[in-house]
Each structure stands twice: as C-alpha cells, then as structure tokens.
Design an enzyme around this catalytic site. Structure first.
Site, PDB file in Angstrom:
ATOM      1  N   HIS A 138     -68.424  -5.025   2.502  1.00 45.59           N
ATOM      2  CA  HIS A 138     -68.934  -3.650   2.560  1.00 45.59           C
ATOM      3  C   HIS A 138     -69.272  -3.364   4.030  1.00 45.59           C
ATOM      4  O   HIS A 138     -69.618  -4.285   4.776  1.00 45.59           O
ATOM      5  CB  HIS A 138     -70.194  -3.582   1.699  1.00 45.59           C
ATOM      6  CG  HIS A 138     -70.787  -2.219   1.522  1.00 45.59           C
ATOM      7  ND1 HIS A 138     -71.628  -1.655   2.447  1.00 45.59           N
ATOM      8  CD2 HIS A 138     -70.681  -1.320   0.521  1.00 45.59           C
ATOM      9  CE1 HIS A 138     -72.014  -0.459   2.018  1.00 45.59           C
ATOM     10  NE2 HIS A 138     -71.455  -0.233   0.850  1.00 45.59           N
ATOM     11  N   ASP A 215     -74.349 -11.567   0.767  1.00 44.53           N
ATOM     12  CA  ASP A 215     -74.632 -10.203   0.328  1.00 44.53           C
ATOM     13  C   ASP A 215     -74.521 -10.201  -1.197  1.00 44.53           C
ATOM     14  O   ASP A 215     -73.420 -10.253  -1.750  1.00 44.53           O
ATOM     15  CB  ASP A 215     -73.602  -9.263   0.980  1.00 44.53           C
ATOM     16  CG  ASP A 215     -73.697  -7.837   0.441  1.00 44.53           C
ATOM     17  OD1 ASP A 215     -74.428  -7.608  -0.536  1.00 44.53           O
ATOM     18  OD2 ASP A 215     -73.008  -6.958   0.993  1.00 44.53           O
ATOM     19  N   GLN A 218     -73.789  -6.808  -5.287  1.00 50.55           N
ATOM     20  CA  GLN A 218     -73.009  -6.609  -6.521  1.00 50.55           C
ATOM     21  C   GLN A 218     -73.079  -7.820  -7.446  1.00 50.55           C
ATOM     22  O   GLN A 218     -72.408  -7.840  -8.480  1.00 50.55           O
ATOM     23  CB  GLN A 218     -71.536  -6.321  -6.180  1.00 50.55           C
ATOM     24  CG  GLN A 218     -71.316  -5.059  -5.385  1.00 50.55           C
ATOM     25  CD  GLN A 218     -71.657  -3.783  -6.161  1.00 50.55           C
ATOM     26  OE1 GLN A 218     -71.811  -3.801  -7.385  1.00 50.55           O
ATOM     27  NE2 GLN A 218     -71.790  -2.672  -5.455  1.00 50.55           N
ATOM     28  N   LYS A 241     -79.440  -1.272  -7.594  1.00 58.00           N
ATOM     29  CA  LYS A 241     -78.233  -1.698  -8.299  1.00 58.00           C
ATOM     30  C   LYS A 241     -78.591  -2.624  -9.462  1.00 58.00           C
ATOM     31  O   LYS A 241     -77.736  -2.989 -10.263  1.00 58.00           O
ATOM     32  CB  LYS A 241     -77.274  -2.401  -7.345  1.00 58.00           C
ATOM     33  CG  LYS A 241     -76.684  -1.462  -6.286  1.00 58.00           C
ATOM     34  CD  LYS A 241     -75.538  -2.100  -5.570  1.00 58.00           C
ATOM     35  CE  LYS A 241     -75.253  -1.488  -4.223  1.00 58.00           C
ATOM     36  NZ  LYS A 241     -74.572  -0.203  -4.260  1.00 58.00           N
ATOM     37  N   CYS A 379     -66.992   2.407   0.984  1.00 60.96           N
ATOM     38  CA  CYS A 379     -67.604   1.780   2.178  1.00 60.96           C
ATOM     39  C   CYS A 379     -66.972   0.422   2.455  1.00 60.96           C
ATOM     40  O   CYS A 379     -67.658  -0.534   2.853  1.00 60.96           O
ATOM     41  CB  CYS A 379     -69.123   1.650   2.039  1.00 60.96           C
ATOM     42  SG  CYS A 379     -69.941   3.216   1.820  1.00 60.96           S
TER      43      CYS A 379
END
Ligand code: 7TS
Length: 421
Positions: A138, A215, A218, A241, A379
């Site tokens: 991202h 990261d 997700q 999220k 993104c």
C-alpha cells in the site's frame, strides 16, 4: 436551547454472539437501504462496519467518562485513563505482545509506519543503506520509506512478485544483504488478497539481524496474529478495519528497539520533565504518544477487540475463506472477467477487471443495485502497473457477508456486462 437526549439502544454488551451467521443484527448499518435496495457492503478492506457495542461504547464514554487522560487527579480523568489503559491491555493480548509498553496508540497504520520510518529509520539508515519493501505494498508502506531514503541517500529495494501476485521468495533471499537496514512488508495485500508467508520471511531477515516491520492492516480482521510467534519487530494496524472507530490504530514494537528509538513527535505526555535546556522523555509507551490521543477511539477499539474475540478469529477466517472460494468460483465463470490476484493463500479480497469495461463503471452500476465495492488503484499503484491495468473493481468480505450477497454481486456483474458489454 434544545436539550438533546441520546437514547442508548438496548446494549449488546453482554450478548454473546453464538455464530458468525447470526451476527448481522449487531451491525445497524447493514440494515440500511441504498438506492432503494438492501445495502450489500463489500468494501470491508477500505473500512469495516461497526457493531452496536462499539458505537455504544463510544457514546457511553462521552456521556459518562469524557475527560483528558494521564493528567488529572479528579474522578473523571482517572476513569477515562483507566478505560484507555485497559484498552491497551486488550490490544496487547490481541497481538500476544509480551509487554504492555510495546503497544503504542497511533492514528492508524499510516502513522505507525511513518513513526518507524522517521524514528527508527532516521536513526539507523545511512547513506548507501537499503530499505527492502515488496511489490504489493500500500502507498503507506512505500512513501514513508521513500521519504527516508531520499533524505539519507539510501536505496529503496523491492521484492518482486509473480503473475499470481505471490512474492518471489528466492529473490527476497538475494535482496537481503549487509546493506539492508529494515524490511517492511504487508501481511495481507489490500489490492490482491495475497497472504504473505511472513513468518518464514521474518526468519530469513532475523538470521541476518535485520528488523522487520509488518503492515497488518488487512490481516488482523481475518486471522489470529501472534507477534511473539512471528518474531517481528514492528506490527501495525488500524482500528477501523477491525470493526473499531476511525482515527486510531496500533504500533507494536519490540521493547528493546522502542527504548533505543528517539521520539517521533514532541509535546505533552511524552515527557518526564522539561526545561529550556533539556527535556527528559517519558517511559514507554508514552514516549511515542505526544498530545491528547484519540481517547474514545482507543476505548472503542477495545470494545471491537472484545467483540471479535467472542466470535473467534479462527472461525472468522474459515468462514471468509469459504465465502471467497464461492465468490471466486462464480466470478471466473463470467465471460471477460479476469481476476487480479490468484495467489494460493488469499484472504477476503476479490479484485477483478472486465474486458472492455472501466472498473469505475462497474462500481457505479453495482452501486445502483445497492452493492458497495471499491474501484480504483486501491492506493497500490505499483500493483496496478505490475498487472498492466489502470484500476480494478474490488469486492472485499467480512464475516457478516453472506453467500446470498455474493450471488447478488455476481448477478450485478452480469448486469454490468448486459448494459456495457
Ligand atoms: N496498509 C494496507 C495493507 C492497507 O490496506 C491500508 C488501507 C493501509 C495500510 C492504510 O491504512 P490507514 O488506516 O492508515 O489508512 N487500505 C485501504 C484500502 O484498501 N481501501 O481504502 C483503504
């Protein structure tokens, strides 16, 4: 003057969700109608909907606890501080972190990565060094490192991926060199859905004493994460999220590293003492939490974590896997559809293009049917470049989605083709 009374709905605090499929009624927005049709929300990778308990917790905070934290001796300040710090403890357990002090509240994934780039990065990355990221990041896990590399005269290196959207691990091994000062990789790709073998990748980096930032934006809504088992050095995610409020997120950092890092921002709360000559910084985690934080957001995130724990992330992952397999099987049968991201290990994301039709038009026609998907570059422009498409249409799932909603999506895609094909 009007005296507005907010009625708190019958709270779901003590209601134990029994099964994933019985959970939809906990999410008020899922019962809205859009364009005269029942809302079908398939944009969960952008942000998830919030269960009533999270909404109630935020309202209750403002109605009964609102106060600034860490600085008042009065009743409300102590109550708010306790609630906020309790949320930190919940995050610690959620990530299986060894120490409470390793949990830093930030604004979200983006700020967490910027914090590490600006603090750890500026301290440790020098001219001629390398920062290693992957081809599926991202923008928020690309640009902060680019800024750092430009400032330091360092090089940003990229782990390539294959046509299925899987990282090429042989290449990764070759890219780990004495010049590599940090690896920053996504756990799950937002544009492709690929679940990366991060445990294995972290082990390779650790053999060479290279720290790894993951990261997890997700990943945390879909699977159990154990930072001790993964042995990562940094792990970041956003509350919004994972069914919590916006404007708050988490940076986990290994204590030893956080202790050695300089502050990211200066201000209130991050100091022990200040004179014009010298400031002594506060202990962890406060050293990295300058200024009044998003108090209600942190507390709301704690409620979201409680909620997810009741459902059980393992069960969530299995259910979503079924949903993704069902959707994929139906979508590949639509003539002219190409799925972008066909990795063996995938989570909850279905990105696709339809021959001759712009993804934005797909999104607009589906919206008229009450179906919310995201279209665009997500993104992740380098991912689009890698697959030679300007954009994709992306359906992304949460545990509250159903097979009936997938059927509606597929019917919608056929309708798009009818209208524009
Ligand atoms: N990393 C990944 C993998 C993401 O998917 C996102 C947001 C971020 C970082 C940034 O998170 P933030 O909360 O700080 O903004 N991804 C998306 C998306 O896929 N659609 O909208 C936002």
């Amino acid at each position: 003057m009007t005296n507005v009374q907010i009625e708190i709905p019958a709270t779901l605090v003590d209601e134990k969700p029994v099964s994933i499929t019985g959970c939809r009624h906990h999410f008020p927005l899922l019962h809205e109608r859009v364009n005269g049709k029942p809302l079908i929300y398939l944009d969960n990778a952008a942000t998830s909907q919030k269960p009533q308990i999270v909404i109630d917790t935020v309202i209750k905070y403002y109605q009964t606890e609102n106060s600034n934290i860490h600085r008042g001796v009065h009743y409300l300040s102590e109550k708010a501080t306790q609630a906020y710090e309790k949320a930190r403890g919940k995050v610690q357990q959620f990530l299986h972190a060894a120490y409470r002090e390793e949990i830093i509240f930030v604004r979200g994934t983006t700020e967490g990565i910027n914090l590490v780039a600006q603090s750890y990065g500026r301290q440790n990355v020098k001219e001629g060094d390398e920062v290693l990221i992957s081809a599926m990041e991202h923008h928020s896990n690309i640009v902060p490192w680019q800024i750092l590399c430009e400032e330091k005269g360092a090089t940003l290196c990229v782990i390539p991926m294959n046509d299925a959207g899987e990282l090429v691990l042989d290449e990764y091994e070759k890219l780990l060199t004495a010049r590599t000062k940090i690896v920053a990789i996504t756990h799950v790709s937002n544009a492709l859905g690929t679940v990366n073998p991060i445990k294995q990748m972290i082990a390779s980096a650790r053999k060479r004493s290279i720290p790894v930032l993951v990261d997890g934006a997700q990943a945390v809504p879909h699977m159990n994460v154990d930072v001790q088992d993964l042995e990562c050095d940094f792990y970041v995610f956003s509350s919004h999220k994972v069914f919590g409020p916006t404007g708050v997120g988490v940076l986990y950092g290994r204590k030893r590293l956080l202790e050695a890092m300089p502050p990211y921002q200066g201000g209130g709360d991050m100091i022990k003492s200040v004179t014009f000559e010298k400031t002594v910084y506060n202990d962890l985690p406060y050293k990295f939490e300058a200024g009044t934080p998003n108090i209600s957001g942190g507390i709301g995130l704690g409620a979201a974590i409680d909620y997810v724990n009741k459902l059980d992330l393992k069960a969530i992952g299995e259910y979503e896997h079924e949903l993704l397999a069902y959707a994929t099987e139906k979508l590949v049968k639509v003539p002219g559809v190409r799925i972008i991201g066909t990795a063996k290990e995938k989570a909850a994301v279905l990105s696709f293009v339809i021959e001759g039709i712009h993804p934005h038009d797909v999104g607009t026609i589906l919206d008229a049917e009450g179906i919310a998907i995201r279209t665009g570059h997500h993104c992740a422009q380098p991912v689009m470049q890698r697959f030679g498409v300007p954009a994709t249409a992306r359906a992304s799932f949460a545990f509250y989605n159903t097979k009936e909603e997938v059927d509606a999506l597929i019917n919608g895609v056929y309708k798009v083709k009818e209208i524009l094909g």
